[in-house]
Design an enzyme around this catalytic site. Sequence first.
Site, PDB file in Angstrom:
ATOM      1  N   ASP A  62      12.359  49.108  38.976  1.00 31.66           N
ATOM      2  CA  ASP A  62      11.543  48.606  38.627  1.00 31.66           C
ATOM      3  C   ASP A  62      10.431  48.022  39.943  1.00 31.66           C
ATOM      4  O   ASP A  62       9.856  46.574  39.945  1.00 31.66           O
ATOM      5  CB  ASP A  62      11.762  46.996  37.794  1.00 31.66           C
ATOM      6  CG  ASP A  62      10.692  46.889  37.073  1.00 31.66           C
ATOM      7  OD1 ASP A  62       9.847  47.652  36.728  1.00 31.66           O
ATOM      8  OD2 ASP A  62      10.552  45.689  36.489  1.00 31.66           O
TER       9      ASP A  62
ATOM     10  N   ALA B  71       7.168  36.019  35.537  1.00 29.23           N
ATOM     11  CA  ALA B  71       6.984  37.385  35.026  1.00 29.23           C
ATOM     12  C   ALA B  71       7.382  36.661  33.633  1.00 29.23           C
ATOM     13  O   ALA B  71       7.626  35.991  32.788  1.00 29.23           O
ATOM     14  CB  ALA B  71       7.760  38.300  35.844  1.00 29.23           C
ATOM     15  N   SER B  72       8.306  38.714  33.237  1.00 26.89           N
ATOM     16  CA  SER B  72       8.737  39.035  31.570  1.00 26.89           C
ATOM     17  C   SER B  72       9.708  37.643  31.418  1.00 26.89           C
ATOM     18  O   SER B  72      10.176  37.559  29.549  1.00 26.89           O
ATOM     19  CB  SER B  72       9.067  40.209  31.708  1.00 26.89           C
ATOM     20  OG  SER B  72       9.606  39.777  32.435  1.00 26.89           O
ATOM     21  N   ILE B  73      10.275  37.448  32.247  1.00 29.38           N
ATOM     22  CA  ILE B  73      11.906  37.104  31.882  1.00 29.38           C
ATOM     23  C   ILE B  73      12.303  35.769  32.875  1.00 29.38           C
ATOM     24  O   ILE B  73      12.973  35.112  31.913  1.00 29.38           O
ATOM     25  CB  ILE B  73      12.963  38.229  32.687  1.00 29.38           C
ATOM     26  CG1 ILE B  73      13.119  39.374  31.464  1.00 29.38           C
ATOM     27  CG2 ILE B  73      14.823  37.798  32.389  1.00 29.38           C
ATOM     28  CD1 ILE B  73      13.715  40.526  32.351  1.00 29.38           C
TER      29      ILE B  73
ATOM     30  N   ALA C 289       5.356  31.878  40.538  1.00 32.48           N
ATOM     31  CA  ALA C 289       4.851  33.833  39.888  1.00 32.48           C
ATOM     32  C   ALA C 289       5.337  32.893  38.217  1.00 32.48           C
ATOM     33  O   ALA C 289       6.932  31.910  38.564  1.00 32.48           O
ATOM     34  CB  ALA C 289       5.502  34.108  40.725  1.00 32.48           C
TER      35      ALA C 289
ATOM     36  N   LYS D  22      14.981  31.220  41.330  1.00 31.99           N
ATOM     37  CA  LYS D  22      14.361  32.129  39.819  1.00 31.99           C
ATOM     38  C   LYS D  22      15.350  31.603  38.811  1.00 31.99           C
ATOM     39  O   LYS D  22      16.325  32.205  38.552  1.00 31.99           O
ATOM     40  CB  LYS D  22      14.881  33.711  39.964  1.00 31.99           C
ATOM     41  CG  LYS D  22      14.606  34.714  38.767  1.00 31.99           C
ATOM     42  CD  LYS D  22      14.673  36.349  40.002  1.00 31.99           C
ATOM     43  CE  LYS D  22      14.440  36.808  37.915  1.00 31.99           C
ATOM     44  NZ  LYS D  22      14.369  37.982  38.561  1.00 31.99           N
TER      45      LYS D  22
ATOM     46  N   GLN E  57      10.736  32.808  36.331  1.00 33.34           N
ATOM     47  CA  GLN E  57       9.940  32.200  36.382  1.00 33.34           C
ATOM     48  C   GLN E  57      10.459  32.312  38.146  1.00 33.34           C
ATOM     49  O   GLN E  57      11.399  31.016  37.600  1.00 33.34           O
ATOM     50  CB  GLN E  57       9.138  30.587  36.483  1.00 33.34           C
ATOM     51  CG  GLN E  57       9.730  29.172  35.584  1.00 33.34           C
ATOM     52  CD  GLN E  57       8.379  28.794  34.702  1.00 33.34           C
ATOM     53  OE1 GLN E  57       8.488  29.524  33.722  1.00 33.34           O
ATOM     54  NE2 GLN E  57       8.098  27.302  35.350  1.00 33.34           N
ATOM     55  N   VAL E  58       9.448  31.641  38.763  1.00 32.31           N
ATOM     56  CA  VAL E  58      10.344  31.665  40.279  1.00 32.31           C
ATOM     57  C   VAL E  58       9.752  29.969  41.274  1.00 32.31           C
ATOM     58  O   VAL E  58       8.094  29.516  40.788  1.00 32.31           O
ATOM     59  CB  VAL E  58      10.140  32.820  41.545  1.00 32.31           C
ATOM     60  CG1 VAL E  58      10.644  32.281  42.323  1.00 32.31           C
ATOM     61  CG2 VAL E  58      10.605  33.410  41.118  1.00 32.31           C
TER      62      VAL E  58
END
Length: 1003
Positions: A335, A175-177, A173, A194, A179-180
């Site tokens: 969140d 995301a904004s900050i 995945a 992460k 990736q994994v």
Amino acid sequence: MRNSRFRGSNSGSLQNNRWSVAVDYLLSFFVRLLANIQRVWRKFVSMGWGNIYRRRMKVFSVAILIYLDYKGVQQREKWIKKSKVPALWEKAHDRNAKRVLNLIVELEGLWVKLGQYLSTRADVLPQAYISLLTQLQDSLPPRPLQEVCRTIERELGHSMDVLFTDFVDEPLATASIAQVHRATLANGQDVVVKVQHAGIRAIILEDLKNAKSIVDWIAWAEPQYDFNPMIDEWCKEAPRELDFNIEAENTRTVSRNLGCKKTNDEVKSDNRVDVLIPDIIQSSESVLILEYMDGFRLNDMESLDAFGVDKQKIVEEITRAYAHQIYVDGFFNGDPHPGNFLVSKEPPHRPILLDFGLTKKLSHPLKQALAKMFLASAEGDQVALLSAFAEMGLKLRLDLPDQAMSVASLFFRSSTPSNEALKTLKSLNDQRTQNMKVIQEKMQLSPKEVKRFNPVDAFPGDIVIFARVINLLRGLSSIMNVRIVYLDIMRPFAESVLMGSISRGPTVDAQWIHDSPIHSDVESKLRKLLAELGSIQKILGIQVCAYKDGKVIIDTAAGVLGRYDPRPVQPDSLFPVFSVTKGVTAGMMHWLVDQRKLQLDQTVGDIWPGFGSNGKDIIKVHHVLNHTSGLHSAFDPVGENPLLICDWDECLKRIANSSPETEPGSQQFYHYLTFGWLCGGIIEYASGKKFQEILEESIVKPLKIDGELYIGIPPGVESRLATLMADMDELSKLPSISSQPELPSTFQPEKILQMATSLPVLFNTLNVRRAIIPAANGHCSARALARYYATLADGGLVPPPHSSLSQPPLGSHTHVPKFTSLNDTTKKRKGKEMAATEKLKDHHEKRFMRAVRGRESSTESLARLVNDTSSSAGKTEISSNDHQDDIRCIFSNPRIHDAFMGAGDYGGLVLPDGKFGLGFKRVNSQDGSLVGFGHSGMGGSTGFCDIKNRFSIAITLNKMSLGGVTASIIRLVCSELNIPLPKEFSIASGMGPDSEMGSPLIN
């Protein structure tokens, strides 16, 4: 023709077409203009100019473009067929959702966070936005693998080959900050890694500045949309999300709090939650390695169906997990969007909670305030809601309890499936419109002014993340197409935090008794008694204050303010005291007599226009005070319509139109509610002023007890109010008590049980607390009530200032509100009323001369028991315009005690051998001698004085019982001071078939 309004008119049709062409032309012009602006801007950027504002300009230009697009659609829908309108809007949503998505993907950073939030609001946003923005949760374009590897090696200090035996290039995945990626450690353990995006910190911080600028502009342009508290909280919390060491510790904390590694046998709590959280393996500022858990995304509907997952159960368990974090732990993930949840593949399928970068820690008082707000919303308790607002720092510019409750109920409303989004949005808009209409009427604002009016004066930043979480959870359930009833699921957790604090009691809580200096040995022994009673759950919250010889000897507060309010009782806390109020109202009546505004043997009909009808023409003021007017059951508002007691004018009207059941002066029946309206009407018509104005003038100001004695509370004191509850164990004994002939049929023991269980609920409501009910809804502190009776014990002589040991100082609160006099029409007096006033003056003078000449009376005068100082001070003439600084004595009648008790010269105004004097309950010692007066209230609160011993005491409590606690306290104090024990308190603790009800219960 496009519009039926112009059907049959060729000129109208032509005009419509012209308007349509004009709108299309203007829109195309603005679109071309914005495109040119963007091209020029790109040229400037390519030349190295304006890089600081490049991102900001992109946001503004897209925002304006979307705004103009929707304004154009609003115009176009007026000229097309209704059947084509939905398609018009759907196309507009599609193209604008794409614009938003493209902008966010290009800008990344903070705007992705905004997009993630919007993607969860299926309950209020069109489906086009939800469908496109969902990919922002974890499906953004990944960063290059080389960049990822460099970050890992720099942060962990080893090469990739040393750290991992396998590292999957394709991220799970993005995301904004960060990736994994999935990987395998050198020891063979499967993990996920992460990795923070390079340079993302600078982008996020810059975006926060831009967002702050936008919010400032919105607040300036539209004051009712001031989001500064929210952006300020985000600016404070967002940088912490960029440190993965903090996220690692947050993850461990939440996992430990939720008991994720414990078995069901190890966790006995009823509020256990069944969720999974990955273990932390290793962390640095930009890299986080976690245990790998095999699952699929929460919003992967195909997998959910394939594995037979119960979506309702999964979302409910997530909601329970967040309720636990918020209310029990006070530490929660801020969140909860769908990308931060997985569902385990292995049965039983459980939610897997991820990403604890954005978390919020709540202080214990704030956690309790949030729980109190939730329960207040669930129960419709406006007093608790306003108190919770005050505790958390949420200030409103207006006193609008109904609207505040409406907003709170809306905030905790049940979620709705996404297919009901339009209906939900319309409902929200309608509610807002209605609330703004109320504000407009209350503030007398113009339509333009009301749009710029913000009813919130101060919004605490600490609850911003909490509000975000509730909205995200609601959006999550809408995406999953399930309906979540938050009031049912979250309630046990909110209750547990409050009940947990309340149930600790004095054996566990060293602060159960308010920390204040001890005034005397008897107070020290009293506190031990209170601790004993508190340890067996006989006391919830209590205040005790006593005076001896004009000085404070006891001033103790203990326990908590309510069943769902674990805040400690303070000396200035306000307790509802039921019929204790009658003693205060009686004092006001005697003050008016002393001021020669009223006469005890005056016919009420001569004072109160319209009262003398229906056989009430012979009722006199002393009949009202002595409970012999025959109007004890004039009407029963509690049985008929409980909220009727809040309507002051209607209650006075009902009293004026009623008929006596017995001949006035013939029998004494307790007027448990009508006493107040009878006295209240007399007070207002005799004085020409409002009831509460006379209360302030006659008692509050002279005694300097500002802010601690009210009959009908004003706005702003909710945070100091105690909440009533019933001690059902004790009240269950009521049916065994014999009937009481001096009480009306509606107040017999068999009826009292039902009343005692329902009245706390009624009298806890804000409407009743704010109503003027002079027989039943006084709110006071024990120290204010004790000072009142100490003043009466000395014939009206005001004691020295209250003990400086009591903090905050008595009288330090501002007494609100300020009252204006009644209309001139109510101030006017008939000629016979003026004559009655003169007659009253002569009556006082003649009575005083008879006393001086030593005329023998049929009943010994108890005024002689007061010392010479009190008597001489009592002769001082008092002007009604004097302020409290000039008043040393509030009564000029040297035989005022006889007046209170119906003794001496006043013996002929009362029923012989009755329990009541003139407004006050007579206090007899166990040998039958009359020693003082006072009044108790249902459930145990009391205030009385012993004249001979110059002793007064007040007890206020919020756990209603048969008076056993009150009797135990008074027995102890009287024994220690060697003062005769009042008879009524010697029988209050013993309950048998032949027992009377203790006066602390009913009088």
